[in-house]
Each structure stands twice: as C-alpha cells, then as structure tokens.
Design an enzyme around this catalytic site. Structure first.
Site, short mmCIF file in Angstrom:
data_model
loop_
_atom_site.label_atom_id
_atom_site.label_comp_id
_atom_site.label_asym_id
_atom_site.label_seq_id
_atom_site.Cartn_x
_atom_site.Cartn_y
_atom_site.Cartn_z
N LEU A 132 -19.94 9.00 -5.10
CA LEU A 132 -20.19 8.52 -6.46
C LEU A 132 -21.59 7.93 -6.59
O LEU A 132 -22.30 8.18 -7.57
CB LEU A 132 -19.14 7.46 -6.81
CG LEU A 132 -19.02 7.04 -8.26
CD1 LEU A 132 -18.71 8.24 -9.14
CD2 LEU A 132 -17.92 6.00 -8.40
N ARG B 291 0.85 -1.21 0.00
CA ARG B 291 0.00 0.00 0.00
C ARG B 291 0.89 1.25 0.00
O ARG B 291 0.64 2.22 -0.70
CB ARG B 291 -0.88 0.06 1.25
CG ARG B 291 -1.80 -1.11 1.52
CD ARG B 291 -3.09 -0.97 0.79
NE ARG B 291 -2.91 -1.29 -0.63
CZ ARG B 291 -2.68 -2.52 -1.11
NH1 ARG B 291 -2.59 -3.55 -0.31
NH2 ARG B 291 -2.54 -2.71 -2.40
N HIS C 1 -7.89 6.60 11.17
CA HIS C 1 -7.49 5.21 10.97
C HIS C 1 -5.98 5.06 10.81
O HIS C 1 -5.51 4.04 10.31
CB HIS C 1 -8.22 4.61 9.76
CG HIS C 1 -9.69 4.41 9.99
ND1 HIS C 1 -10.57 4.09 8.99
CD2 HIS C 1 -10.43 4.48 11.12
CE1 HIS C 1 -11.80 3.98 9.49
NE2 HIS C 1 -11.73 4.23 10.78
N CYS D 64 5.76 1.33 17.43
CA CYS D 64 6.49 0.24 18.08
C CYS D 64 5.57 -0.42 19.10
O CYS D 64 5.10 0.23 20.03
CB CYS D 64 7.75 0.76 18.76
SG CYS D 64 8.61 -0.57 19.66
N CYS E 27 13.11 -0.78 16.13
CA CYS E 27 12.68 0.50 16.71
C CYS E 27 13.90 1.32 17.11
O CYS E 27 14.73 0.84 17.91
CB CYS E 27 11.78 0.25 17.92
SG CYS E 27 11.37 1.78 18.79
#
Ligand code: APR
Length: 235
Positions: A198, A55, A105, A113, A132
């Site tokens: 839409l 993504r 979100h 972490c 981390c």
C-alpha cells in the site's frame, strides 16, 4: 520460472483481517510484550490465550480476496515452481486454493502441546484449558511463532530463495526479521525482486521494483503479467 512470494498482513486486510502496524492495527491496541512472547505466556497464559482465541474467531468469517485468489491461480499454472511463504496465521491462502504455502509464523487453526510437542486442530477456545488428546496434559498453546522464537521451516525457505528467479513481497511492512531480509537473500542469488504494498515499507529500497496500491488490485494485475510472459502450459 521459479517464484517465491512472501505475504504479510496487508494481503488479508481487504478480507477484514486487521494488520499489525497500520493505524488501528493490532499493535496499537495491544502491547507485543503482553500477548506475543513466550515470557507473556509464562506470566499470564489466560490473556495470551484470549488474544489468540479472539483472532481465531475473527478470522473464521474472513474470506479470500482477489489477491489470494490470484496467487492460487498462479500456482495452478506454476505448480512446484511457486512457493508462497506467509507470515500470516490465517488460512486465506488455503481457502483460495493455494497448496504450496509455508506458514513461517504458524497458524491459528492448529494448537501445539508444550508437554509432548504434538500438533492438532484447535479443539475450541484454548482459554478453556483444553487438554492435549495425545498426552492428556493441559498444556496447549497457540501454534504461532512469538517474538524471540524461531520461525518455522527456515531451511525450506532458504532453499527456495536461493533457487528462485523472482521474489515478490506483498503487504508486509518489512519490520520483522528474518522475513524482512528475504529480499537480500533472493537478490544475492540473482532473483529479480518486486514489492507490492500500500505504501513504502521499511525495506522498499532493497527491491528492484516497487508498486504501491491495494493488494486486491496489484496482485491480480501482476499475476496476469506473469502468466502472459510465460505463456500457456499444462496446468
Ligand atoms: N494492500 C496492500 N498492502 C497493504 C494493505 C492492502 N490492502 N493494507 C495494508 N497494507 C500494508 C501496510 O501498509 C503495511 O506496510 O501491509 C503492511 C502490513 O504490515 P504489518 O502490519 O507490519 O504486518 P506484517 O508485515 O505482516 O507483520 C510482520 O509482525 O507482529 C508480527 O508476527 C506478526 O507476522 C507478523 C509480523
């Protein structure tokens, strides 16, 4: 005039970022339970990391479209009186110039972490077992809110919904709560409500007004209307 705008995947569709529930959307090719729950991450972290790494790579080349740019233009006029609450994890609102944005979100460009709770810019693909920089643990996860987890900044969002004069939802199917219920909260506190999408969403009936079309057309036109209604002012 105080405005809260809720955006969903539909506002980024014209920038080439796939939506979730449309034909060919992300949830057609992937099962939510395999990639977007804490249980999936505990069971098979590599698959989940690879999903979000993909993504992030895809979003890296995306650029804001006229809908994102119009909201940034509105913020330049309204300042603190506009809050954009986005369910999107891309950074297209920020790329367009918006600064008052809540990513309820989470975001693709930060990592969280699990060991120490630190947030940091994503160092690269998280599937590569990134460490981390704060505590040294190999416990970085995508800084996204998965199904079953509590969305970020709900208190700030509730305050804004209670205080706004207008609530506008853009490009969201109304399938996921609590975001799908924001229209009721805002209306309950007296806001006028508008949906720009839409097609009909799962919650269209709850809005005072609904307009159907591409976000890249509808949003600039709506912003023009608002700017004309409130008149010129200091930016
Ligand atoms: N312009 C306007 N609306 C559009 C466009 C467009 N160009 N393209 C698609 N849409 C609409 C679709 O018709 C649909 O109603 O955008 C909506 C997108 O809905 P979803 O794919 O369900 O995305 P969203 O509502 O953002 O999903 C909510 O679900 O999976 C989770 O965490 C994920 O944040 C996401 C949440």
């Amino acid at each position: 005039m105080r405005i809260v705008v809720l955006t969903g995947a539909g506002i980024s569709a014209e920038s080439g970022v796939p939506t979730f529930r449309d034909d060919g959307g992300l949830w057609e090719g992937h099962r939510v339970e395999d990639v977007a729950t804490p249980e999936a991450f505990a069971r098979d972290p590599l698959t989940v990391q690879r999903f979000y790494d993909a993504r992030r790579r895809a979003a890296a080349s995306a650029r804001p479209n006229p809908a994102h740019l119009a909201l940034a233009r509105l913020e330049r006029r309204l300042g603190d009186d506009l809050l954009v609450v986005t369910q999107n994890i891309d950074d297209l609102h920020e790329q367009a110039g918006s600064t008052r944005v809540v990513h309820m979100h989470g975001r693709l460009d930060t990592a969280l972490c699990e060991a120490c709770g630190a947030r940091m810019p994503v160092p690269g693909d998280l599937a590569d077992d990134a460490t981390c920089p704060v505590c040294g643990a190999r416990a970085l996860r995508p800084d996204v809110v998965w199904f079953g987890e509590r969305p970020y900044e709900l208190d700030r969002i509730d305050l804004a919904l209670a205080a706004c004069d207008r609530f506008v939802a853009i490009g969201t199917s109304g399938a996921v709560y609590p975001a799908a219920g924001f229209v009721l909260t805002a209306a309950g506190f007296g806001a006028a409500t508008l949906e720009l999408n839409l097609v009909e969403s799962e919650v269209s009936l709850l809005f005072d007004e609904v307009r159907h079309g591409l976000a890249g057309m509808l949003v600039p036109a709506w912003v023009d209307e608002v700017l004309q209604a409130i008149g010129p002012g200091t930016p």
